[in-house]
Design a protein around this motif. Structure first.
Motif, PDB file in Angstrom:
ATOM      1  N   ALA A  21       0.826  -1.210   0.000  1.00 37.43           N
ATOM      2  CA  ALA A  21       0.000   0.000   0.000  1.00 37.43           C
ATOM      3  C   ALA A  21       0.862   1.263   0.000  1.00 37.43           C
ATOM      4  CB  ALA A  21      -0.920  -0.009   1.219  1.00 37.43           C
ATOM      5  N   GLY A  35       1.461   1.893  -3.485  1.00 39.21           N
ATOM      6  CA  GLY A  35       0.291   1.840  -4.356  1.00 39.21           C
ATOM      7  C   GLY A  35       0.123   0.485  -5.013  1.00 39.21           C
ATOM      8  N   LEU A  36       0.720  -0.564  -4.435  1.00 38.56           N
ATOM      9  CA  LEU A  36       0.676  -1.882  -5.059  1.00 38.56           C
ATOM     10  C   LEU A  36      -0.296  -2.808  -4.321  1.00 38.56           C
ATOM     11  CD1 LEU A  36       4.496  -2.529  -5.676  1.00 38.56           C
ATOM     12  CD2 LEU A  36       2.840  -1.499  -7.231  1.00 38.56           C
ATOM     13  N   SER A  37      -1.120  -3.507  -5.084  1.00 40.41           N
ATOM     14  CA  SER A  37      -2.058  -4.471  -4.509  1.00 40.41           C
ATOM     15  C   SER A  37      -1.295  -5.743  -4.120  1.00 40.41           C
ATOM     16  CB  SER A  37      -3.125  -4.820  -5.542  1.00 40.41           C
ATOM     17  OG  SER A  37      -2.495  -5.422  -6.655  1.00 40.41           O
ATOM     18  N   MET A  63      -4.220   0.445 -11.919  1.00 38.65           N
ATOM     19  CA  MET A  63      -2.989   0.967 -11.298  1.00 38.65           C
ATOM     20  C   MET A  63      -2.641   2.328 -11.892  1.00 38.65           C
ATOM     21  SD  MET A  63       0.481  -1.234 -10.682  1.00 38.65           S
ATOM     22  CE  MET A  63       0.579  -1.759 -12.330  1.00 38.65           C
ATOM     23  N   SER A  64      -2.226   3.262 -11.023  1.00 35.70           N
ATOM     24  CA  SER A  64      -1.833   4.579 -11.522  1.00 35.70           C
ATOM     25  C   SER A  64      -0.411   4.514 -12.082  1.00 35.70           C
ATOM     26  CB  SER A  64      -1.867   5.580 -10.368  1.00 35.70           C
ATOM     27  OG  SER A  64      -0.833   5.255  -9.453  1.00 35.70           O
ATOM     28  N   ALA A  85       2.078   4.219  -9.342  1.00 35.26           N
ATOM     29  CA  ALA A  85       2.248   2.875  -8.787  1.00 35.26           C
ATOM     30  C   ALA A  85       3.034   1.997  -9.752  1.00 35.26           C
ATOM     31  CB  ALA A  85       0.882   2.256  -8.514  1.00 35.26           C
ATOM     32  N   SER A 134       6.620   2.835  -9.450  1.00 33.83           N
ATOM     33  CA  SER A 134       7.137   2.257  -8.214  1.00 33.83           C
ATOM     34  C   SER A 134       7.371   0.749  -8.376  1.00 33.83           C
ATOM     35  CB  SER A 134       6.137   2.552  -7.100  1.00 33.83           C
ATOM     36  OG  SER A 134       6.327   1.692  -6.031  1.00 33.83           O
ATOM     37  N   TYR A 137       7.158   6.396  -5.291  1.00 31.40           N
ATOM     38  CA  TYR A 137       5.691   6.470  -5.344  1.00 31.40           C
ATOM     39  C   TYR A 137       5.191   7.734  -4.661  1.00 31.40           C
ATOM     40  CZ  TYR A 137       0.780   5.310  -4.580  1.00 31.40           C
ATOM     41  OH  TYR A 137      -0.590   5.342  -4.553  1.00 31.40           O
ATOM     42  N   GLN A 138       5.740   8.012  -3.474  1.00 29.40           N
ATOM     43  CA  GLN A 138       5.295   9.183  -2.717  1.00 29.40           C
ATOM     44  C   GLN A 138       5.617  10.469  -3.472  1.00 29.40           C
ATOM     45  OE1 GLN A 138       3.365   8.779  -0.154  1.00 29.40           O
ATOM     46  NE2 GLN A 138       3.706   6.591   0.154  1.00 29.40           N
ATOM     47  N   ASN A 178       3.424  10.807  -6.582  1.00 36.22           N
ATOM     48  CA  ASN A 178       2.060  11.189  -6.207  1.00 36.22           C
ATOM     49  C   ASN A 178       1.964  12.677  -5.950  1.00 36.22           C
ATOM     50  OD1 ASN A 178       0.161   9.254  -6.391  1.00 36.22           O
ATOM     51  ND2 ASN A 178       0.431   8.437  -4.332  1.00 36.22           N
TER      52      ASN A 178
END
Lengths: 87, 655
Positions: B548, B551-553, B594-595, B598, B601, B648-649, B652
């Motif tokens: 998370a 951003g990864l499931s 997925m963005s 993400a 990342s 990722y941060q 974003n």
């Protein structure tokens, strides 16, 4: 002559017979002879010497070094000490 | 008369020419070394000749050297003829330097003048004679040239020894006082016929035989004094030998003229570029580019063909052959063994092309230059230029790269390089990169891919500096490298090299991948046969909180986990987990779940993640240490997730 050769090695890094010959003002053949002499005296050792021993039956064993295991030399502990003094 | 000289300088030819049939062969007393003696007559005088064994020096390194010096010292020949090879005068003069330290008069026979002439070497015998202070006779013994002059010189010297004034080498200046002190202590106890100055010199050189001889003869107190001096000056051997080499240098500078600039060899001309600090790097970069271009342009399409016609075809064949059997067996064979271990087969073209390129570069003599010019850059990471070779191999596959760390002599250097190998993006990582970047970044994909490769190399450089400083104290080893002459490639040698390296790779990597593929398949199938409820999915969900942050499931995390088997498994896993069924379907599905942040990342983590299991096993095999293997895995987990979260941060915030 030896102290100048060791002094050049004390700076670290890769140095070729040609570089040493130029800095000592002698022929490469004499440099090669001095290097072999220093190795006999225990100041230098073949850099990839351990490679042969460790390779065992590995098919990569004979190919383990570009330039050949006997063509690259490094200072031994005794050699490093003498090189530091020579510098 | 005694004939001295190094092996292969034509000493035997000189001996045969002088003695003709008047010679006989036996052994030196108590030794298995051949002793040749003979006679010749000149001006009514019969001269006995002893052909001494070929030696490089007169130190007690071998039976031959002891025989040679004992004969000269104890038998006291009237003259020693030192035969030297004119084409390698430097190498031969060291023995002459040692011979001059003895009392017997020496004549230097400069043999093989024809060979020196062919090599463009100009030797001036008169100048050498003046420099040495001993008679010098130029010869070509194979053509019977110079023999008469040698006989005359021997005759002259033995008749009139008074004119013999050799210019002997001296010990280095800083040790002259020590030598004098030593001679003062031992002189009265040196047995006849040993010269006391020579014995003192040999003591400083640490000559075992002379040490034993003097220990037996010196009073205990004096021996202790001598021993103390020798202990204090244990490097005095360097001062003695250094003095001789200085002398050899002076002699050759005086009497030897080498070919001029007009006769510079092809190797020297090429090396002006290949080993130049700047041009050498550009040459290397160009060669690397060519290697990559050929490897990918020839190897990648072949890899695709193998995947279609070997892996997929075998999977279909196996599936239809096992149609009536249990479904778990079909899954094991098709998904586990063919899908996992079978992937090794698809690497054949890329590996062969890569090995061929490297083999060619090695065979023509270029690779040692590559290591040489890379040294200064590797130095920034605390690595020797030779680390470049295995790291370079890492662009193809990390397993041979780890095995290739054997070229590095020191354990510290080997370990450090092994730790860094997984940071070099291997072909499989590049395949994942090439698949995912266009899906999310379109036209900017090449720039993103290039940046990610650059990021890997940057992390590699930083990690190298840090690990070296912390673990190895920042030492920089010195290396003397011989740069061999360039020569035409031998295709047979290269062929054998490719065969041996490929075979070793498939033997080692293939067997390990087979086992691990089966284990991983088991984890994805057990306990229910449904991947959603499998142990693998359970593990993936455990990692979901970490995912998370990027951003990864959990499915993406599982894809990363399966890349542990083989990097390209990440793509196949995503296809299965998202039920896309095919790669084309996956390409359409991924952007919807997925963005781009993400995805970026995910790619960052994928590029820096722990290597495949075959590489980890190779790391253990090479380091023989669980501690270092575990450290490497943890280090890469920390780095990949750390940078992945950061990217990722930041992405974003920016977006």
């Amino acid at each position: 002559m030896f102290e100048r050769l060791l002094g050049a090695l004390a700076q670290g890094g890769a140095i070729s017979y040609g570089d040493l010959a130029r800095s000592l003002g002698v022929d490469q053949m004499l440099v090669q002879q001095m290097v072999e002499h220093l190795a006999r005296l225990g100041y230098l050792s073949p850099a990839a010497g351990s490679c042969r021993e460790e390779c065992g039956a590995c098919a990569l064993g004979d190919q383990c070094s570009s330039g050949g295991p006997d063509h690259t030399w490094t200072l031994t502990e005794k050699g490093s000490r003498a090189a530091r003094e020579a510098r | 008369m005694a004939l001295a000289g190094q092996p292969n300088v034509g000493k035997s030819t000189v001996f045969n020419l002088l003695t003709g049939l008047s010679q006989h062969v036996g052994n030196w007393p108590g030794k298995t070394v051949e002793r040749k003696e003979g006679t010749y007559s000149h001006n009514g005088i019969s001269v006995d000749i002893v052909d001494l064994p070929g030696t490089y020096s007169l130190t007690a390194n071998s039976a031959e050297e002891v025989i040679a010096r004992d004969h000269i010292i104890k038998e006291r020949p009237d003259v020693v003829v030192a035969v030297i090879d004119a084409s390698s005068m430097e190498r031969n003069l060291y023995l002459v330097a040692e011979l001059l330290s003895l009392q017997t008069p020496v004549i230097v026979a400069v043999n093989m003048m024809d060979v020196a002439d062919q090599q463009g070497l100009k030797i001036e015998p008169e100048v050498l004679e003046a420099a040495l202070g001993v008679p010098v006779v130029p010869m070509t013994a194979t053509n019977n040239r110079g023999i008469r002059e040698l006989v005359e010189a021997v005759d002259e010297l033995t008749r009139d020894e008074a004119t013999y004034e050799p210019k002997r080498p001296e010990i280095r200046e800083d040790h002259r006082a020590v030598l004098e002190e030593l001679e003062h202590l031992v002189a009265a106890h040196v047995p006849q016929p040993y010269p006391s100055d020579w014995v003192s010199l040999k003591l400083l050189e640490g000559d075992d035989e002379i040490m034993r001889m003097m220990e037996d003869r010196l009073p205990q107190e004096t021996w202790e004094q001598v021993h103390e001096i020798l202990k204090e000056h244990e490097d005095a051997v360097l001062a003695v030998a250094s003095g001789r080499y200085d002398w050899v240098g002076r002699m050759t500078r005086a009497a030897l003229v080498r070919p001029g600039v007009g006769q510079i060899t092809l190797t020297e001309r090429l090396d002006r570029w290949a080993t130049h600090p700047l041009w050498g790097l550009l040459v290397l970069a160009g060669i690397l580019g060519l290697v990559f271009l050929l490897t990918y342009s020839l190897g990648a399409p072949l890899q695709g063909l193998l995947e279609t016609y070997v892996i997929e075809a075998s999977a279909r064949l196996a599936a239809s052959a096992l149609a009536g059997g249990p479904s778990w067996l079909t899954s094991l064979i098709v998904d586990g063994i063919i899908g996992g271990a079978g992937m090794v087969v698809t690497f054949i073209p890329i590996l062969i092309i890569f090995f061929a390129m490297m083999g060619l570069l090695e065979d023509v003599g270029y690779m040692s230059r590559a290591g040489y010019v890379m040294d200064r850059f590797m130095h920034l990471m605390g690595l020797h230029g030779k680390s470049f070779l295995p790291l370079f191999l890492g662009f193809g596959c990390s397993v041979p790269a780890v095995m290739g760390t054997r070229v590095i002599d020191s354990r510290a250097g080997r370990l450090l390089t092994t730790m860094l190998v997984p940071l070099v993006p291997c072909t499989a990582r590049m395949v994942v990169l090439a698949f995912i970047t266009p899906i999310f970044f379109g036209a900017a994909a090449p720039l993103v891919a290039w940046s990610l490769v650059g990021l890997n190399l940057l992390v590699l450089a930083v990690a190298g500096v840090v690990i070296n400083r912390i673990a190895f104290g920042g030492e920089r080893a010195a290396f003397i490298m011989e740069l061999p002459l360039y020569h035409k490639p031998n295709w047979q040698t290269i062929g054998i090299l490719i065969w041996q390296r490929s075979l070793a790779f498939f033997k080692r990597a293939g067997t390990v991948i087979l086992v691990v593929s089966v284990v991983l398949w088991g984890l994805s199938a057990l306990p229910t046969g449904d991947i959603e409820t499998s142990f693998l999915a359970g593990a993936g969900r455990l990692l979901a909180p970490l995912g998370a942050l990027m951003g990864l499931s959990w499915q993406m995390m599982v894809a990363l986990l399966t890349s542990f088997v083989a990097k390209e498994n990440a793509i196949a896993s995503l296809g299965v987990l998202y039920g896309a069924g095919s790669e084309a379907g996956l390409a359409e599905t991924l952007p919807t779940i997925m963005s781009p942040a993400a995805a970026l990342s995910f790619l960052v983590v994928q590029m820096l993640f722990i290597p495949c299991v075959a590489t980890v096993v190779s790391i253990f095999n090479e380091t023989k240490s669980w501690r270092w293997t575990l450290f490497n895995v943890l280090f890469l987990l920390l780095v990949s997730f750390g940078i992945g979260i950061l990217v990722y941060q930041v992405a974003n915030v920016v977006s």
